[in-house]
Scaffold this motif. Sequence first.
Motif, PDB file in Angstrom:
ATOM      1  N   GLU A  73       5.176   9.431   3.430  1.00 47.19           N
ATOM      2  CA  GLU A  73       3.732   9.630   3.488  1.00 47.19           C
ATOM      3  C   GLU A  73       3.060   8.316   3.877  1.00 47.19           C
ATOM      4  N   TYR A  74       1.802   8.418   4.290  1.00 51.45           N
ATOM      5  CA  TYR A  74       1.027   7.229   4.609  1.00 51.45           C
ATOM      6  C   TYR A  74       0.546   6.580   3.326  1.00 51.45           C
ATOM      7  N   TRP A  75       0.428   5.257   3.352  1.00 51.09           N
ATOM      8  CA  TRP A  75      -0.159   4.556   2.228  1.00 51.09           C
ATOM      9  C   TRP A  75      -1.006   3.397   2.743  1.00 51.09           C
ATOM     10  N   VAL A  76      -2.150   3.248   2.139  1.00 54.75           N
ATOM     11  CA  VAL A  76      -3.059   2.165   2.471  1.00 54.75           C
ATOM     12  C   VAL A  76      -2.799   1.055   1.460  1.00 54.75           C
ATOM     13  N   LYS A  77      -2.416  -0.110   1.964  1.00 58.58           N
ATOM     14  CA  LYS A  77      -2.081  -1.231   1.086  1.00 58.58           C
ATOM     15  C   LYS A  77      -3.263  -1.541   0.175  1.00 58.58           C
ATOM     16  N   GLY A  78      -3.023  -1.485  -1.132  1.00 63.10           N
ATOM     17  CA  GLY A  78      -4.032  -1.821  -2.117  1.00 63.10           C
ATOM     18  C   GLY A  78      -4.724  -0.646  -2.763  1.00 63.10           C
ATOM     19  N   ASP A  79      -4.532   0.571  -2.246  1.00 62.69           N
ATOM     20  CA  ASP A  79      -5.212   1.723  -2.846  1.00 62.69           C
ATOM     21  C   ASP A  79      -4.843   1.932  -4.307  1.00 62.69           C
ATOM     22  N   THR A  80      -3.589   1.688  -4.665  1.00 57.24           N
ATOM     23  CA  THR A  80      -3.201   1.853  -6.070  1.00 57.24           C
ATOM     24  C   THR A  80      -3.088   0.529  -6.804  1.00 57.24           C
ATOM     25  N   SER A  81      -2.718  -0.544  -6.102  1.00 55.10           N
ATOM     26  CA  SER A  81      -2.501  -1.840  -6.763  1.00 55.10           C
ATOM     27  C   SER A  81      -3.747  -2.717  -6.792  1.00 55.10           C
ATOM     28  N   ASP A  95       7.590  -7.326  23.724  1.00 56.30           N
ATOM     29  CA  ASP A  95       8.329  -6.107  24.072  1.00 56.30           C
ATOM     30  C   ASP A  95       7.612  -4.834  23.641  1.00 56.30           C
ATOM     31  N   ALA A  96       6.485  -4.968  22.960  1.00 57.31           N
ATOM     32  CA  ALA A  96       5.699  -3.844  22.436  1.00 57.31           C
ATOM     33  C   ALA A  96       6.501  -2.991  21.453  1.00 57.31           C
ATOM     34  N   ASP A  97       7.429  -3.663  20.712  1.00 57.81           N
ATOM     35  CA  ASP A  97       8.210  -2.931  19.719  1.00 57.81           C
ATOM     36  C   ASP A  97       7.999  -3.440  18.299  1.00 57.81           C
ATOM     37  N   THR A  98       7.063  -4.368  18.120  1.00 56.38           N
ATOM     38  CA  THR A  98       6.721  -4.887  16.799  1.00 56.38           C
ATOM     39  C   THR A  98       5.232  -5.207  16.779  1.00 56.38           C
ATOM     40  N   VAL A  99       4.599  -4.919  15.636  1.00 52.78           N
ATOM     41  CA  VAL A  99       3.173  -5.186  15.465  1.00 52.78           C
ATOM     42  C   VAL A  99       3.019  -6.361  14.505  1.00 52.78           C
ATOM     43  N   LEU A 100       2.136  -7.288  14.842  1.00 56.88           N
ATOM     44  CA  LEU A 100       1.767  -8.383  13.949  1.00 56.88           C
ATOM     45  C   LEU A 100       0.336  -8.138  13.500  1.00 56.88           C
ATOM     46  N   VAL A 101       0.163  -7.977  12.191  1.00 50.93           N
ATOM     47  CA  VAL A 101      -1.163  -7.749  11.636  1.00 50.93           C
ATOM     48  C   VAL A 101      -1.540  -8.982  10.825  1.00 50.93           C
ATOM     49  N   LYS A 102      -2.548  -9.699  11.286  1.00 49.78           N
ATOM     50  CA  LYS A 102      -3.049 -10.841  10.528  1.00 49.78           C
ATOM     51  C   LYS A 102      -4.103 -10.315   9.573  1.00 49.78           C
ATOM     52  N   VAL A 103      -3.914 -10.649   8.290  1.00 51.69           N
ATOM     53  CA  VAL A 103      -4.732 -10.068   7.241  1.00 51.69           C
ATOM     54  C   VAL A 103      -5.279 -11.139   6.307  1.00 51.69           C
ATOM     55  N   ASP A 104      -6.275 -10.743   5.550  1.00 52.15           N
ATOM     56  CA  ASP A 104      -6.704 -11.530   4.406  1.00 52.15           C
ATOM     57  C   ASP A 104      -6.166 -10.774   3.195  1.00 52.15           C
ATOM     58  N   GLN A 105      -5.098 -11.290   2.610  1.00 53.06           N
ATOM     59  CA  GLN A 105      -4.405 -10.630   1.501  1.00 53.06           C
ATOM     60  C   GLN A 105      -5.130 -10.920   0.194  1.00 53.06           C
ATOM     61  N   VAL A 106      -5.449  -9.867  -0.537  1.00 56.21           N
ATOM     62  CA  VAL A 106      -6.025  -9.991  -1.873  1.00 56.21           C
ATOM     63  C   VAL A 106      -4.916  -9.709  -2.872  1.00 56.21           C
ATOM     64  N   GLY A 107      -4.526 -10.703  -3.665  1.00 57.46           N
ATOM     65  CA  GLY A 107      -3.454 -10.516  -4.643  1.00 57.46           C
ATOM     66  C   GLY A 107      -2.089 -10.546  -3.996  1.00 57.46           C
ATOM     67  N   GLY A 113       5.162  -7.871  -7.172  1.00 54.86           N
ATOM     68  CA  GLY A 113       4.083  -8.630  -7.776  1.00 54.86           C
ATOM     69  C   GLY A 113       3.995 -10.070  -7.315  1.00 54.86           C
ATOM     70  N   THR A 114       4.853 -10.470  -6.354  1.00 52.31           N
ATOM     71  CA  THR A 114       4.787 -11.829  -5.831  1.00 52.31           C
ATOM     72  C   THR A 114       3.899 -11.869  -4.588  1.00 52.31           C
ATOM     73  N   ARG A 115       3.464 -13.051  -4.244  1.00 51.71           N
ATOM     74  CA  ARG A 115       2.550 -13.244  -3.121  1.00 51.71           C
ATOM     75  C   ARG A 115       3.145 -12.719  -1.819  1.00 51.71           C
ATOM     76  N   THR A 116       4.422 -13.006  -1.586  1.00 49.69           N
ATOM     77  CA  THR A 116       5.091 -12.594  -0.354  1.00 49.69           C
ATOM     78  C   THR A 116       6.439 -11.962  -0.688  1.00 49.69           C
ATOM     79  N   CYS A 117       6.906 -11.128   0.182  1.00 47.00           N
ATOM     80  CA  CYS A 117       8.219 -10.506  -0.001  1.00 47.00           C
ATOM     81  C   CYS A 117       9.358 -11.453   0.364  1.00 47.00           C
ATOM     82  N   PHE A 118       9.032 -12.630   0.901  1.00 49.20           N
ATOM     83  CA  PHE A 118      10.057 -13.525   1.435  1.00 49.20           C
ATOM     84  C   PHE A 118      10.218 -14.821   0.648  1.00 49.20           C
ATOM     85  N   ASP A 119       9.877 -14.822  -0.627  1.00 47.83           N
ATOM     86  CA  ASP A 119      10.002 -16.066  -1.385  1.00 47.83           C
ATOM     87  C   ASP A 119      11.062 -16.026  -2.478  1.00 47.83           C
TER      88      ASP A 119
END
Length: 141
Positions: A73-81, A95-107, A113-119
């Motif tokens: 299903e679709y989910w909007v980041k932050g709707d529940t958290s 190559d038009a096969d990856t999207v880069l979304v620059k965001v202002d992350q809240v929380g 529960g960590t700031r990034t998934c890569f730490d």
Amino acid sequence: MTSSSPTGSPRRPGPLAPEIADRLKRSADGLLPAIAQQYDTGEVLMLGWMDDEALHRTLTTGRCTYWSRSRREYWVKGDTSGHVQWVKSVALDCDADTVLVKVDQVGAACHTGTRTCFDADVLLAEGTEDAAGTDVRGAGQ
């Protein structure tokens, strides 16, 4: 706001503008990896998946919408958290096969529960040595 197509798979094509949709190179299941990056620091926050509908929603609402492969299903980041991603810009890679979304992350961006998934599991850090004691900074450059 989440929804799935009647078949439970990502919808394609969605109301995404044809000049964008025609350029996309999707996986066999109709998805594109979408990298979320903090717009002002360059910090890579997370990787999600988008189909045409999720990309359309992201472009038109100013909030990141992803396709959940596990929940189907679709989910909007932050709707529940409450950890919202406010969209600043969206770009396709060369190559038009990856999207880069620059965001202002809240929380936290990561579901853990960590700031990034890569730490949490750094495999190689700049300025470290390999098992033989060789400095690996700049390896491969």
